[in-house]
Design a protein around this motif. Structure first.
Motif, PDB file in Angstrom:
ATOM      1  N   LEU C  18      29.759  37.212  42.674  1.00  0.00           N
ATOM      2  CA  LEU C  18      29.777  36.081  43.607  1.00  0.00           C
ATOM      3  C   LEU C  18      28.940  34.906  43.124  1.00  0.00           C
ATOM      4  CD1 LEU C  18      29.773  38.213  46.792  1.00  0.00           C
ATOM      5  CD2 LEU C  18      31.235  36.210  46.540  1.00  0.00           C
ATOM      6  N   ALA C  19      28.092  35.168  42.139  1.00  0.00           N
ATOM      7  CA  ALA C  19      27.243  34.081  41.643  1.00  0.00           C
ATOM      8  C   ALA C  19      28.080  32.988  40.982  1.00  0.00           C
ATOM      9  CB  ALA C  19      26.218  34.646  40.654  1.00  0.00           C
ATOM     10  N   ASP C  20      29.270  33.338  40.494  1.00  0.00           N
ATOM     11  CA  ASP C  20      30.149  32.363  39.861  1.00  0.00           C
ATOM     12  C   ASP C  20      31.185  31.893  40.891  1.00  0.00           C
ATOM     13  OD1 ASP C  20      31.985  30.943  38.372  1.00  0.00           O
ATOM     14  OD2 ASP C  20      32.018  32.367  36.700  1.00  0.00           O
ATOM     15  N   ASP C  21      30.825  30.831  41.581  1.00  0.00           N
ATOM     16  CA  ASP C  21      31.632  30.312  42.695  1.00  0.00           C
ATOM     17  C   ASP C  21      33.084  30.070  42.314  1.00  0.00           C
ATOM     18  OD1 ASP C  21      30.323  30.227  45.011  1.00  0.00           O
ATOM     19  OD2 ASP C  21      29.969  28.053  45.036  1.00  0.00           O
ATOM     20  N   ALA C  22      33.279  29.415  41.184  1.00  0.00           N
ATOM     21  CA  ALA C  22      34.621  29.021  40.781  1.00  0.00           C
ATOM     22  C   ALA C  22      35.467  30.249  40.461  1.00  0.00           C
ATOM     23  CB  ALA C  22      34.554  28.097  39.567  1.00  0.00           C
ATOM     24  N   ARG C  23      34.862  31.211  39.796  1.00  0.00           N
ATOM     25  CA  ARG C  23      35.618  32.412  39.439  1.00  0.00           C
ATOM     26  C   ARG C  23      36.017  33.183  40.695  1.00  0.00           C
ATOM     27  NH1 ARG C  23      35.989  35.833  34.693  1.00  0.00           N
ATOM     28  NH2 ARG C  23      34.445  34.503  33.708  1.00  0.00           N
ATOM     29  N   VAL C  24      35.122  33.241  41.662  1.00  0.00           N
ATOM     30  CA  VAL C  24      35.448  33.940  42.910  1.00  0.00           C
ATOM     31  C   VAL C  24      36.644  33.279  43.581  1.00  0.00           C
ATOM     32  CG1 VAL C  24      34.638  34.549  45.212  1.00  0.00           C
ATOM     33  CG2 VAL C  24      33.096  34.756  43.261  1.00  0.00           C
ATOM     34  N   GLY C  25      36.634  31.961  43.619  1.00  0.00           N
ATOM     35  CA  GLY C  25      37.729  31.233  44.253  1.00  0.00           C
ATOM     36  C   GLY C  25      39.043  31.504  43.548  1.00  0.00           C
ATOM     37  N   ALA C  30      44.225  34.384  43.103  1.00  0.00           N
ATOM     38  CA  ALA C  30      45.175  35.154  42.288  1.00  0.00           C
ATOM     39  C   ALA C  30      45.640  36.385  43.059  1.00  0.00           C
ATOM     40  CB  ALA C  30      44.531  35.558  40.964  1.00  0.00           C
ATOM     41  N   LEU C  31      44.719  37.035  43.742  1.00  0.00           N
ATOM     42  CA  LEU C  31      45.077  38.241  44.490  1.00  0.00           C
ATOM     43  C   LEU C  31      45.809  37.894  45.774  1.00  0.00           C
ATOM     44  CD1 LEU C  31      41.846  40.026  43.572  1.00  0.00           C
ATOM     45  CD2 LEU C  31      44.095  41.027  43.242  1.00  0.00           C
ATOM     46  N   TRP C  32      45.403  36.784  46.383  1.00  0.00           N
ATOM     47  CA  TRP C  32      46.110  36.355  47.583  1.00  0.00           C
ATOM     48  C   TRP C  32      47.568  36.043  47.254  1.00  0.00           C
ATOM     49  CZ3 TRP C  32      45.325  36.800  52.555  1.00  0.00           C
ATOM     50  CH2 TRP C  32      46.214  36.145  53.418  1.00  0.00           C
ATOM     51  N   HIS C  33      47.795  35.537  46.071  1.00  0.00           N
ATOM     52  CA  HIS C  33      49.140  35.258  45.587  1.00  0.00           C
ATOM     53  C   HIS C  33      49.978  36.552  45.617  1.00  0.00           C
ATOM     54  CE1 HIS C  33      52.220  33.354  43.227  1.00  0.00           C
ATOM     55  NE2 HIS C  33      52.068  34.192  42.225  1.00  0.00           N
ATOM     56  N   LEU C  34      49.384  37.652  45.210  1.00  0.00           N
ATOM     57  CA  LEU C  34      50.086  38.940  45.255  1.00  0.00           C
ATOM     58  C   LEU C  34      50.355  39.358  46.697  1.00  0.00           C
ATOM     59  CD1 LEU C  34      48.314  41.103  42.509  1.00  0.00           C
ATOM     60  CD2 LEU C  34      50.706  40.386  42.550  1.00  0.00           C
ATOM     61  N   ARG C  35      49.356  39.148  47.548  1.00  0.00           N
ATOM     62  CA  ARG C  35      49.535  39.476  48.968  1.00  0.00           C
ATOM     63  C   ARG C  35      50.687  38.642  49.553  1.00  0.00           C
ATOM     64  NH1 ARG C  35      47.215  39.427  54.423  1.00  0.00           N
ATOM     65  NH2 ARG C  35      49.165  38.918  55.450  1.00  0.00           N
ATOM     66  N   ALA C  36      50.731  37.358  49.204  1.00  0.00           N
ATOM     67  CA  ALA C  36      51.772  36.478  49.735  1.00  0.00           C
ATOM     68  C   ALA C  36      53.147  36.927  49.248  1.00  0.00           C
ATOM     69  CB  ALA C  36      51.497  35.027  49.323  1.00  0.00           C
ATOM     70  N   LYS C  37      53.210  37.369  47.983  1.00  0.00           N
ATOM     71  CA  LYS C  37      54.498  37.852  47.462  1.00  0.00           C
ATOM     72  C   LYS C  37      54.907  39.138  48.172  1.00  0.00           C
ATOM     73  CE  LYS C  37      53.697  37.631  42.953  1.00  0.00           C
ATOM     74  NZ  LYS C  37      53.993  37.702  41.507  1.00  0.00           N
ATOM     75  N   ILE C 158      42.602  41.538  36.166  1.00  0.00           N
ATOM     76  CA  ILE C 158      42.719  40.400  37.070  1.00  0.00           C
ATOM     77  C   ILE C 158      41.396  39.631  37.200  1.00  0.00           C
ATOM     78  CG2 ILE C 158      42.205  41.736  39.176  1.00  0.00           C
ATOM     79  CD1 ILE C 158      44.858  38.974  38.898  1.00  0.00           C
ATOM     80  N   HIS C 159      40.293  40.249  36.783  1.00  0.00           N
ATOM     81  CA  HIS C 159      38.997  39.570  36.897  1.00  0.00           C
ATOM     82  C   HIS C 159      38.769  38.598  35.741  1.00  0.00           C
ATOM     83  CE1 HIS C 159      38.604  43.080  34.365  1.00  0.00           C
ATOM     84  NE2 HIS C 159      37.481  42.611  33.863  1.00  0.00           N
TER      85      HIS C 159
END
Lengths: 194, 246, 463
Positions: C18-25, C30-37, C158-159
């Motif tokens: 979580l320390a890397d804000d941009a990577r977390v976003g 990326a994972l939400w994209h899978l959820r949406a699909k 995916i990370h």
């Protein structure tokens, strides 16, 4: 570990939960339009029905730019139709297809719900051709379309050393969820109604 | 109808206006509202920590206090605890307990589904983004979770909000993602919780809303705390307070 | 040989990610994209919820019938030419596979994705004994080259961002420096792995479904790597968890309709291959299947948690989990991360080792709603919390706080007086006194504290 001892670990007393029976779900329409739409969504394409199948296949072979090999069930049809420019799969080590540009396969069944094509030990006795060829051309009888996968599975063989469902070309999204076609197997898959 | 008001402990102490508004809305719909000051907490914090016997102590008190009553609360989460989790605490429940449990309702659920209220006379001329709190949505089944394909339509709260004079109802991107509160999760996994909260605040702010609303001040406490820390963004207002606005 | 299981330090490792804000976003998106699909695929399947009901009932039946189903399976599998082995635990699974490879004189092995082999530590074991084991799923290959575990059960890398994969491939595969186009990188891996497939002497695969009726195993991939890994080398070893059998091919069809839709939103994986023993045309082609327990029978006997064995490893609960998406899979410290990982871990590695994981959830319940076999995941997490508390594995400070809280809240006058005092002394929370309120206030501002509680105002109005 001994099988009996292994299985004894999982034995339970009492009546088991009943098997739910066959799933009577949605009746999917057996339409080639639906099949084509789903196939396009998974990266494959369906040759236009207006084009004569023999000519479509011959054109694909002429443009292959390299070795073209047909699986036995496909080869029989191609030979009968007088299509040229391909070689039969023959016999030998499974790796002999490593430089094949175009593989031509015969599918026994197509499913509209998920664009899956069925290959069996009869139509595709040697699986390696389907995965080593750079691109695939799949011939499927025009009358061999079913609506749903449940119907497709009901028609799949219960015998033979394999059967394989194929839906579109090989793909991966393992790098940043970006879709890449051709991870290991075919980089393209075209279906021709025969 | 006689209704016993169940005011969650933290609402009682920190957000009393939501409790008062809930009573006002119920009375406006013709209910006679009572409040038993012996009530405190439903036991959810203990239950969520796995401390079932501690939770059971409070659950027993709660059931005895509300025994035989129709109970209404301005919290989907606490109602979810009573209806969905009291049977997991090792309590011995008699038929009257089970009736008491079944007769415990979230405010808007009660108004819409039990009393058949379609509209309350309220005016709130603002753009409002709705936080679909998880426990009301996924445990009580109020509304249709975005994961499901068998739609049950909008939640009772959103149905009432849609009828409020002057109100523009907005739904953030990812319509029902968790705000990240999660009870003690908010402090034991504070980094994840806060990130979830910041993301949710951003999604609500992106709708252009002036307020965030929802049926749970617990989500609100977290989201509003994030807003205060960030110094910008729409404040949280409980749905009962909107329904009581004139 | 295997290293002892690491006690998951979820809080620390999630914090690191979580320390890397941009990577977390980016990871979250990326994972939400899978959820949406997944949502789109579910919505396009008119019988979706009924299909889930059916699959849940099927799995409940299977879990009650495992000995009968495996007996039927192994009879049919042996008739088809499989050699079937049974392994009680990870050590026996490793020894069995090792023995088969040694007996066949094999050194070069290609492997397709198998969470079971990760669970059993198969790769490190074989590598330590001089075998070349190449993971052939692209994501698995990436994490193998980085010497790290997968962070997701379906999309193992995916990370990582494309530039990181580009650097890795530049170093390991000789791709041009700075190349970060996913297509070019994937095709570079394809060329390298193609060579290894052709040279491999054995292929190891996992199993998605074992079909008792036919004695066949089903393996699903999008890449075709399991197919190349089984169609080319003369030896195939499949490893399968003891929960993966179903009675009939039709039953397998039900799960196939759910699996890929839940995982990636595809109507089915690109390749769904049923293998029923050696190819009669290939002289010397040998097929072995190793059925593995490794804690599954213990879980099957646990009435509270046995339903977790219904899992078909689609990963949908990971993709939807707002905690997983922000903490990443490595924070869980277990082979299987996310909600299902947190449910399985206490049973598989023990409650003490996994004690943090059931608490690594806001209990939003989204996992339960996406699960294709309707595992009540968030309620399972809650049930583990109760068991952990019973076993004394919840931190003492938390247990004492809950005990004191319950006592305090059982005394309404005390509660009212405490609240009154608290609202007046609330400003003290701003002082740097240690306590859980610091963790709250680190990320959140103080609310405006009202002068009077609800109960006081109610009393004023109603007497």
């Amino acid at each position: 570990m001994d099988e009996a001892a292994f299985l004894a670990r999982f034995r339970r007393d009492g009546a088991p939960a009943p098997h739910p029976g066959r799933f009577a779900g949605h009746a999917w329409e057996a339409s080639w339009e639906g099949f084509a739409r789903v196939l396009a969504g998974v990266g494959g394409s369906l040759a236009d029905a207006a084009q004569e199948p023999r000519a479509a296949v011959q054109a694909a072979i002429d443009l292959a730019g390299g070795r073209v090999v047909a699986a036995p069930a496909a080869g029989e049809r191609l030979a009968a139709a007088g299509v040229s420019g391909w070689e039969p799969a023959g016999n030998g080590a499974p790796g002999r297809f490593a430089d094949v540009q175009l593989g031509i396969l015969w599918a026994e069944l197509a499913v509209a719900e998920n664009a899956a094509l069925l290959f069996t030990a009869e139509s595709l006795p040697e699986r390696s051709l389907a995965f080593l060829a750079e691109r695939l051309l799949v011939l499927v009888p025009a009358g061999a379309l079913v609506g749903g996968m449940a119907e497709g599975v009901a028609r799949a063989p219960r015998h033979g050393h394999h059967h394989t469902w194929m839906s579109g070309p090989s793909k991966t999204a393992d790098i940043e969820q970006t879709l890449v076609i051709g991870a290991h197997g075919a980089k393209a898959l075209v279906v021709v109604r025969w | 109808m006689d209704v016993a008001l169940f005011v969650p402990c933290y609402v009682d102490q920190l957000y009393p206006r939501a409790g008062l508004a809930a009573a006002e809305v119920l009375e406006g719909c013709g209910c006679r509202v009572s409040f038993d000051a012996r009530q405190t907490c439903c036991g959810q914090p203990m239950a969520n920590c796995g401390c079932a016997s501690d939770a059971a102590r409070l659950a027993r008190r709660h059931l005895d206090l509300f025994r035989g009553k129709v109970t209404v609360s301005p919290s989907g989460s606490c109602v979810g605890m009573v209806r969905g989790h009291y049977q997991e605490l090792g309590l011995i429940l008699d038929d009257e307990d089970r009736r008491t449990i079944a007769n415990t309702f979230e405010l808007c659920e009660f108004l819409v589904l039990k009393m058949g209220v379609e509209r309350v006379a309220a005016r709130f001329p603002h753009k409002v983004s709705v936080q679909r709190s998880c426990h009301g949505l996924r445990e009580l089944g109020l509304g249709t979770p975005s994961e499901r394909t068998d739609g049950r339509g909008p939640s009772p709260a959103e149905r009432l909000l849609a009828g409020v004079d002057g109100l523009t109802l907005l739904v953030p991107e990812r319509a029902d993602e968790c705000c990240g509160f999660g009870g003690t999760f908010a402090v034991t996994e504070d980094e994840v919780s806060a990130r979830m909260g910041r993301d949710r605040c951003a999604a609500h702010a992106a709708t252009g809303a002036e307020f965030i609303t929802g049926s749970d001040w617990s989500c609100g406490m977290h989201l509003d705390g994030i807003r205060r820390k960030q110094g910008a963004g729409p404040p949280f207002i409980h749905v009962a307070e909107i329904l009581a606005s004139r | 040989m295997s290293s002892p299981p690491r006690i998951p330090a979820f809080h620390r490792d999630a914090g690191r990610f979580l320390a890397d804000d941009a990577r977390v976003g980016w990871h979250d998106q990326a994972l939400w994209h899978l959820r949406a699909k997944r949502d789109k695929a579910a919505a396009a399947t008119p019988d979706w919820e009924a299909l889930r009901d059916h699959a849940a009932a099927l799995k409940a039946h299977v879990l009650d019938q495992l000995p009968e189903l495996w007996t039927r399976f192994s009879a049919n599998a042996r008739a088809a030419g499989w050699t079937v082995h049974f392994a009680a635990d990870a050590a026996e699974m490793r020894a069995t596979v090792h023995g088969l490879l040694t007996a066949a004189g094999v050194r070069r092995v290609v492997k397709s994705k198998s969470m079971l082999s990760e669970e059993c530590g198969l790769n490190p074991h074989l590598e330590a004994h001089g075998f070349e084991v190449v993971d052939t799923d692209l994501g698995e290959r990436i994490v193998q080259l980085r010497h790290e575990p997968p962070s997701h059960i379906v999309v193992p890398a995916i990370h990582l961002k494309r530039a990181e994969v580009g650097e890795l491939f530049h170093r390991e595969l000789g791709t041009p420096a700075g190349l970060d186009d996913p297509t070019a990188l994937a095709h570079a891996a394809r060329a390298d792995l193609r060579r290894r497939f052709l040279a491999a002497e054995a292929g190891i695969t996992g199993v998605n479904i074992a079909v008792a009726e036919t004695g066949a195993m089903v393996v699903c991939t999008n890449e075709g790597n399991a197919d190349l890994g089984t169609a080319l080398p003369p030896l195939h070893i499949a490893v399968v968890g003891a929960e993966k059998v179903v009675p009939t091919l039709d039953d397998a069809g039900v799960l196939l309709r759910l699996l890929a839709r839940s995982a990636t939103g595809q109507p089915i994986t690109s390749y769904t291959t049923h293998l029923a023993g050696p190819d009669p045309r290939r002289p010397g082609h040998a097929c072995h299947l190793v059925v593995v327990d490794n804690g599954r029978s213990r879980l099957a006997a646990d009435e509270h948690h046995r339903r977790a064995l219904s899992c078909i490893r689609c990963g949908a609960c990971l993709n939807t989990c707002p905690v997983y998406r922000r903490a990443s899979g490595h924070a869980y410290g277990t082979v299987i991360p996310g909600p299902i990982g947190a449910v399985l871990a206490p049973a598989m590695i023990g409650t003490a080792a996994a004690r943090a994981l059931p608490f690594a959830s806001s209990l939003c319940g989204s996992c339960t709603q996406v699960c294709p076999v309707r595992i009540d995941l968030h309620d399972q997490l809650l049930a583990w919390r109760r068991q952990l508390a019973d076993e004394g594995l919840v931190p003492l400070s938390k247990r004492l706080a809950m005990r004191a809280g319950a006592w305090f809240l059982a005394h309404p006058r005390l509660f009212a007086a405490g609240g009154w005092l608290g609202r007046r002394l609330g400003f003290l929370a701003r002082l740097p006194i240690p306590g859980p309120h610091r963790l709250w206030l680190r990320h959140r501002g103080m609310p405006d504290l009202p002068a009077d509680s609800f109960r006081a105002q109610w009393k004023n109005r109603h007497g």
